[in-house]
Structure formats: C-alpha cells, structure tokens
Design a protein around this motif. Structure first.
Motif, PDB file in Angstrom:
ATOM      1  N   TRP A 113       3.235  11.508  -8.661  1.00  0.00           N
ATOM      2  CA  TRP A 113       3.388  10.080  -8.963  1.00  0.00           C
ATOM      3  C   TRP A 113       4.029   9.370  -7.782  1.00  0.00           C
ATOM      4  O   TRP A 113       5.223   9.201  -7.720  1.00  0.00           O
ATOM      5  N   ILE A 114       3.209   8.992  -6.839  1.00  0.00           N
ATOM      6  CA  ILE A 114       3.725   8.385  -5.610  1.00  0.00           C
ATOM      7  C   ILE A 114       2.741   7.336  -5.106  1.00  0.00           C
ATOM      8  O   ILE A 114       1.534   7.473  -5.271  1.00  0.00           O
ATOM      9  N   SER A 115       3.287   6.299  -4.502  1.00  0.00           N
ATOM     10  CA  SER A 115       2.439   5.191  -4.051  1.00  0.00           C
ATOM     11  C   SER A 115       2.572   4.996  -2.539  1.00  0.00           C
ATOM     12  O   SER A 115       3.503   5.505  -1.914  1.00  0.00           O
ATOM     13  N   GLU A 116       1.659   4.210  -2.009  1.00  0.00           N
ATOM     14  CA  GLU A 116       1.701   3.850  -0.579  1.00  0.00           C
ATOM     15  C   GLU A 116       3.038   3.174  -0.245  1.00  0.00           C
ATOM     16  O   GLU A 116       3.651   3.441   0.781  1.00  0.00           O
ATOM     17  N   GLU A 117       3.450   2.290  -1.146  1.00  0.00           N
ATOM     18  CA  GLU A 117       4.679   1.527  -0.946  1.00  0.00           C
ATOM     19  C   GLU A 117       5.877   2.465  -0.747  1.00  0.00           C
ATOM     20  O   GLU A 117       6.739   2.242   0.117  1.00  0.00           O
ATOM     21  N   ALA A 177      -1.275  10.733   2.251  1.00  0.00           N
ATOM     22  CA  ALA A 177      -0.910  11.742   3.254  1.00  0.00           C
ATOM     23  C   ALA A 177      -1.243  11.239   4.654  1.00  0.00           C
ATOM     24  O   ALA A 177      -0.461  11.420   5.598  1.00  0.00           O
ATOM     25  N   GLN A 178      -2.391  10.583   4.783  1.00  0.00           N
ATOM     26  CA  GLN A 178      -2.780  10.043   6.095  1.00  0.00           C
ATOM     27  C   GLN A 178      -1.764   9.004   6.550  1.00  0.00           C
ATOM     28  O   GLN A 178      -1.371   8.956   7.723  1.00  0.00           O
ATOM     29  N   MET A 179      -1.322   8.223   5.598  1.00  0.00           N
ATOM     30  CA  MET A 179      -0.327   7.191   5.906  1.00  0.00           C
ATOM     31  C   MET A 179       0.986   7.856   6.374  1.00  0.00           C
ATOM     32  O   MET A 179       1.614   7.399   7.336  1.00  0.00           O
ATOM     33  N   ALA A 180       1.361   8.920   5.717  1.00  0.00           N
ATOM     34  CA  ALA A 180       2.595   9.639   6.103  1.00  0.00           C
ATOM     35  C   ALA A 180       2.441  10.221   7.508  1.00  0.00           C
ATOM     36  O   ALA A 180       3.343  10.087   8.346  1.00  0.00           O
ATOM     37  N   ARG A 181       1.301  10.836   7.772  1.00  0.00           N
ATOM     38  CA  ARG A 181       1.086  11.449   9.095  1.00  0.00           C
ATOM     39  C   ARG A 181       1.057  10.388  10.190  1.00  0.00           C
ATOM     40  O   ARG A 181       1.707  10.530  11.232  1.00  0.00           O
ATOM     41  N   ASP A 182       0.289   9.320   9.956  1.00  0.00           N
ATOM     42  CA  ASP A 182       0.219   8.250  10.961  1.00  0.00           C
ATOM     43  C   ASP A 182       1.598   7.648  11.179  1.00  0.00           C
ATOM     44  O   ASP A 182       1.985   7.343  12.311  1.00  0.00           O
ATOM     45  N   LYS A 195       5.878   3.985   2.629  1.00  0.00           N
ATOM     46  CA  LYS A 195       6.340   2.985   3.614  1.00  0.00           C
ATOM     47  C   LYS A 195       7.864   2.934   3.634  1.00  0.00           C
ATOM     48  O   LYS A 195       8.481   2.809   4.693  1.00  0.00           O
ATOM     49  N   GLU A 196       8.467   3.045   2.463  1.00  0.00           N
ATOM     50  CA  GLU A 196       9.940   3.015   2.385  1.00  0.00           C
ATOM     51  C   GLU A 196      10.549   4.235   3.079  1.00  0.00           C
ATOM     52  O   GLU A 196      11.567   4.131   3.758  1.00  0.00           O
ATOM     53  N   VAL A 197       9.915   5.388   2.909  1.00  0.00           N
ATOM     54  CA  VAL A 197      10.405   6.602   3.575  1.00  0.00           C
ATOM     55  C   VAL A 197      10.320   6.412   5.091  1.00  0.00           C
ATOM     56  O   VAL A 197      11.275   6.718   5.828  1.00  0.00           O
ATOM     57  N   LEU A 198       9.210   5.859   5.550  1.00  0.00           N
ATOM     58  CA  LEU A 198       9.016   5.674   6.995  1.00  0.00           C
ATOM     59  C   LEU A 198      10.014   4.672   7.563  1.00  0.00           C
ATOM     60  O   LEU A 198      10.577   4.879   8.651  1.00  0.00           O
ATOM     61  N   ALA A 199      10.269   3.619   6.801  1.00  0.00           N
ATOM     62  CA  ALA A 199      11.232   2.604   7.254  1.00  0.00           C
ATOM     63  C   ALA A 199      12.630   3.221   7.356  1.00  0.00           C
ATOM     64  O   ALA A 199      13.370   2.967   8.317  1.00  0.00           O
ATOM     65  N   ALA A 200      12.976   4.054   6.385  1.00  0.00           N
ATOM     66  CA  ALA A 200      14.295   4.706   6.406  1.00  0.00           C
ATOM     67  C   ALA A 200      14.378   5.698   7.564  1.00  0.00           C
ATOM     68  O   ALA A 200      15.406   5.782   8.256  1.00  0.00           O
ATOM     69  N   LEU A 201      13.290   6.415   7.805  1.00  0.00           N
ATOM     70  CA  LEU A 201      13.281   7.380   8.912  1.00  0.00           C
ATOM     71  C   LEU A 201      13.534   6.673  10.243  1.00  0.00           C
ATOM     72  O   LEU A 201      14.261   7.175  11.099  1.00  0.00           O
ATOM     73  N   LYS A 202      12.937   5.515  10.398  1.00  0.00           N
ATOM     74  CA  LYS A 202      13.075   4.766  11.648  1.00  0.00           C
ATOM     75  C   LYS A 202      14.560   4.505  11.962  1.00  0.00           C
ATOM     76  O   LYS A 202      14.999   4.609  13.103  1.00  0.00           O
ATOM     77  N   VAL A 203      15.313   4.203  10.921  1.00  0.00           N
ATOM     78  CA  VAL A 203      16.745   3.923  11.099  1.00  0.00           C
ATOM     79  C   VAL A 203      17.529   5.231  11.252  1.00  0.00           C
ATOM     80  O   VAL A 203      18.457   5.323  12.073  1.00  0.00           O
ATOM     81  N   ALA A 204      17.153   6.238  10.475  1.00  0.00           N
ATOM     82  CA  ALA A 204      17.943   7.483  10.426  1.00  0.00           C
ATOM     83  C   ALA A 204      17.718   8.391  11.637  1.00  0.00           C
ATOM     84  O   ALA A 204      18.649   9.098  12.058  1.00  0.00           O
ATOM     85  N   LEU A 205      16.514   8.390  12.178  1.00  0.00           N
ATOM     86  CA  LEU A 205      16.181   9.351  13.244  1.00  0.00           C
ATOM     87  C   LEU A 205      17.149   9.311  14.442  1.00  0.00           C
ATOM     88  O   LEU A 205      17.676  10.356  14.840  1.00  0.00           O
TER      89      LEU A 205
END
Ligand SMILES: Cc1ncc(COP(=O)(O)O)c(C=O)c1O
Length: 362
Positions: free
Chosen positions: A338-342, A268-273, A345-355
């Motif tokens: 069932w979710i990992s850090e990796e 969660a911290q990773m998602a927020r950051d 990271k993929e969600v954040l990378a996709a957001l960067k492109v989609a935003l």
C-alpha cells in the motif's frame, strides 16, 4: 504518522485494519470455512494458478521450511541458486533437513545466470530439485524466473520458489512458468500484517511430496490438503490475518493484478530515478532491479546506519539497512504493498536533506 518504507512488514490500509478488529470466530465452523474457501480461491487468481494453494500460519521462513520438509528426502541432491541472504537461508534449511545442497552462488547485487543453472544441471544429473529466490530482498534483485524455470524444466527437475517479497507485486504466473512449489508471505505486498504464508503446489510437487522423507509435522502439506477439503486448516490459523486478507484481496482484485504489478513497476522506477538524481547509485544490477525494494549503494562517504537514524528521527521515515555483510554497504527502500507515488516523493525529499548530514558528498 511514521512512514514505514522497509520491505516488510508494510503498512496496512484502514479497510484492512478495520477488518482485523472483528471478534473471533470458530475456526472449525462454517463461517471460517467460507472465508478460507473464498480467500484461497482469490489467492489462486493472484498466483495465476490452478494448482492447490494453502494458507499456512507462520512467517516466510516457515514457508521455506515447509517447502523443504515436504519436497526433500535426506541425501537428495538439491541445487541452490542463490543471489543473497534469503537464497542462503533457503539452502541452509534444505541442508538442515539432510539435503546434499550444491550451491550455485552469484555475486550479491547480480542476478542468477540461467546458463550457469543449465551447466550445473548438466554437470550433476543426480540433482532432483532446484531452489531459487524470485526476488532477493537483501540485494534488491529480481531473478529472471521465467528463464531459470525454462532451464529447470528442460531437465525435468522440481522447482521450489521463494516468492515471498514478489508474489502479488511482481508478475509471477505460476502455471505459465511451471513453478512447482511457490511461497509468499502476508507482510509483503499483500497489505496485511505478518502471520501467514501462502504456498502453491503443482501436481509434480504432490508426486515429490508423496516420496519425500524429511521429518515433518506442523508443515505437512498432506495434512493441509486433507483439512482444506473440509474447510479447515490443520492447526489453529491466524484468524485475524484471514479477516485482513478478505479486505486486502478485495482491494487488490478490484484494482486488478495487472494494474497492481504496473503500479509497483512505476513506483519502483520513480524510486530508482530519484535516488540516482541525488547522486547515488543502485546496488543491484539495473537490468534486474527489483520493483518491490530498492537497494542503494552507500558510496561517497555515506554512513548508511547514520542515514537511517536521521531519516527516522528527523523525518519520521523508517528505511531498511543492509543485512549481514551489507550492513555498511547499502540502505534499502521498501516500496511494496500500500504505497503511492506521493509517498516515494516524500522519501526522496527527506533523503535529499538527510544525505549530507550522513556524510554523503555528491
Ligand atoms: C525473499 C525472502 N525470503 C524469505 C524471507 C523470510 O520471511 P520471514 O521474515 O517472514 O520469515 C523474507 C523476509 O524478508 C524475504 O524477503
């Protein structure tokens, strides 16, 4: 494979899917009794309780209704501590069954203030029962349940907790925090499909149940208790979900509850950051931000519905929108089960492109 990043249903590990593919068994037979006993005992560990725990077949809302009909009589004064959509739903159910609901609503995105709960209980001594949502999935806020419970117990009231999207993922020591009736749902952090809800009931809860007069049949806790004593549920249970729980509880307890909770906090911290580093801001008050779901404010021109569409169509990632009045104001990322850090990271990378494509100007 599509990445499901909504706050429930959540993806299931292969072990769980395999376990569910078993042939049906007699739900009134010895084999089922053994599974029910085993799953219930391990569920008590996850609830951190010695209280009775029951496996109910139904969704989370069913469990909210079960709490209301088993603990409330028409005319009872009930304090509803609400910080969002699910708090309102709990209040609406209690009202539907005749409770005199006294709303204590907080601004969406903020947590409930224990001092305001104290004042409400001081102002209306006839309140018998308090309803509270531990983790408000609609706003991404986790209430300070320990503090709220301490206040409720200062006044000796009954405490009913919607822990549907927190229990098993966010720390909730039911006995230590003296929560009388607590409910969670299989499709959240449990890594199991939708279909069952679990409730714990304290000795105080049983006393209230004996006096409560709201109409009930399917959800009757007394029936659940008498059938559990013979290794059964009153009605045909979601047998496949019980198989799924055997596998998921193996995994969760092998990891250890404390480690599961710590993993959720870390992710969660990773998602927020991550969302902040993209120039976005959280919808929830940072101090109470949830470790199972992150609600992100749709600012700087961002169209959250368009974002969700782009994420789904161009990145195969399904994120959640806002509910009710929050539809155009937020989007949500589920990170429970069932979710990992990796994967975050993929969600954040996709957001960067989609935003930017969804109108966002950093
Ligand atoms: C906090 C909370 N309460 C209640 C519910 C309702 O559960 P269900 O949709 O399983 O009926 C949910 C589901 O998202 C929830 O997150």
């Amino acid at each position: 494979m599509t990445q499901l990043r909504i706050p429930g249903p959540t993806p299931c590990p292969e072990e769980v899917l395999q376990a569910m593919s078993r042939q049906m068994i007699n739900h009134r037979g010895e084999e089922f009794a053994a599974i029910l006993g085993d799953v219930t005992a391990r569920m008590q560990q996850m609830f951190q309780t010695k209280n009775d725990v029951y496996m109910l077949t139904g969704s989370g809302t069913g469990a909210l209704e079960a709490m209301a009909v088993n603990m409330i009589s028409p005319g009872d004064k009930v304090l509803s501590v609400s910080v969002g959509v699910f708090g309102e739903r709990f209040a609406a159910i209690a009202r539907q069954f005749g409770a005199d609901v006294i709303p204590l609503n907080f601004e969406w995105g903020k947590a409930a203030d224990p001092d305001a709960v104290r004042k409400a209980l001081q102002d209306e001594p006839k309140i018998k029962t308090v309803l509270v949502t531990h983790n408000e999935t609609s706003t991404g806020v986790t209430n300070d349940l320990a503090a709220i419970s301490a206040v409720v117990k200062e006044f000796g009231k009954l405490l009913l907790v919607d822990a549907i999207s927190s229990l098993g993922s966010i720390n909730l020591p039911v006995d230590e925090w003296r929560c009388d009736v607590v409910a969670t749902g299989s499709q959240k952090g449990w890594m199991v499909p939708p279909g069952m809800a679990m409730v714990s009931i304290s000795p105080e809860g049983w006393k209230a149940n004996a006096e409560a007069k709201a109409p009930r049949f399917y959800w009757d806790f007394a029936k659940a208790k008498s059938y559990a004593e013979k290794g059964q549920t009153p009605w045909t249970p979601a047998v496949s979900i019980m198989f799924a729980f055997e596998a998921s509880l193996d995994m969760l307890l092998k990891e250890g509850l404390a480690n599961v909770v710590a993993r959720h906090a870390r992710i969660a911290q990773m998602a927020r950051d991550g969302v902040r580093s993209l120039g976005l801001s959280l919808f929830a008050d940072e101090k109470y931000a949830s470790n199972t779901v992150t609600a992100v404010a749709a600012t700087n021109g961002l169209d959250p519905k368009k974002l969700n569409k782009i994420m789904r169509e161009e990145h195969d990632i399904v994120i959640a929108g806002g509910q009710q009045t929050l539809g155009d104001k937020i989007f949500r990322i589920g990170h429970l089960g069932w979710i990992s850090e990796e994967e975050i990271k993929e969600v954040l990378a996709a957001l960067k492109v989609a935003l930017p494509k969804a109108g966002f100007k950093a």
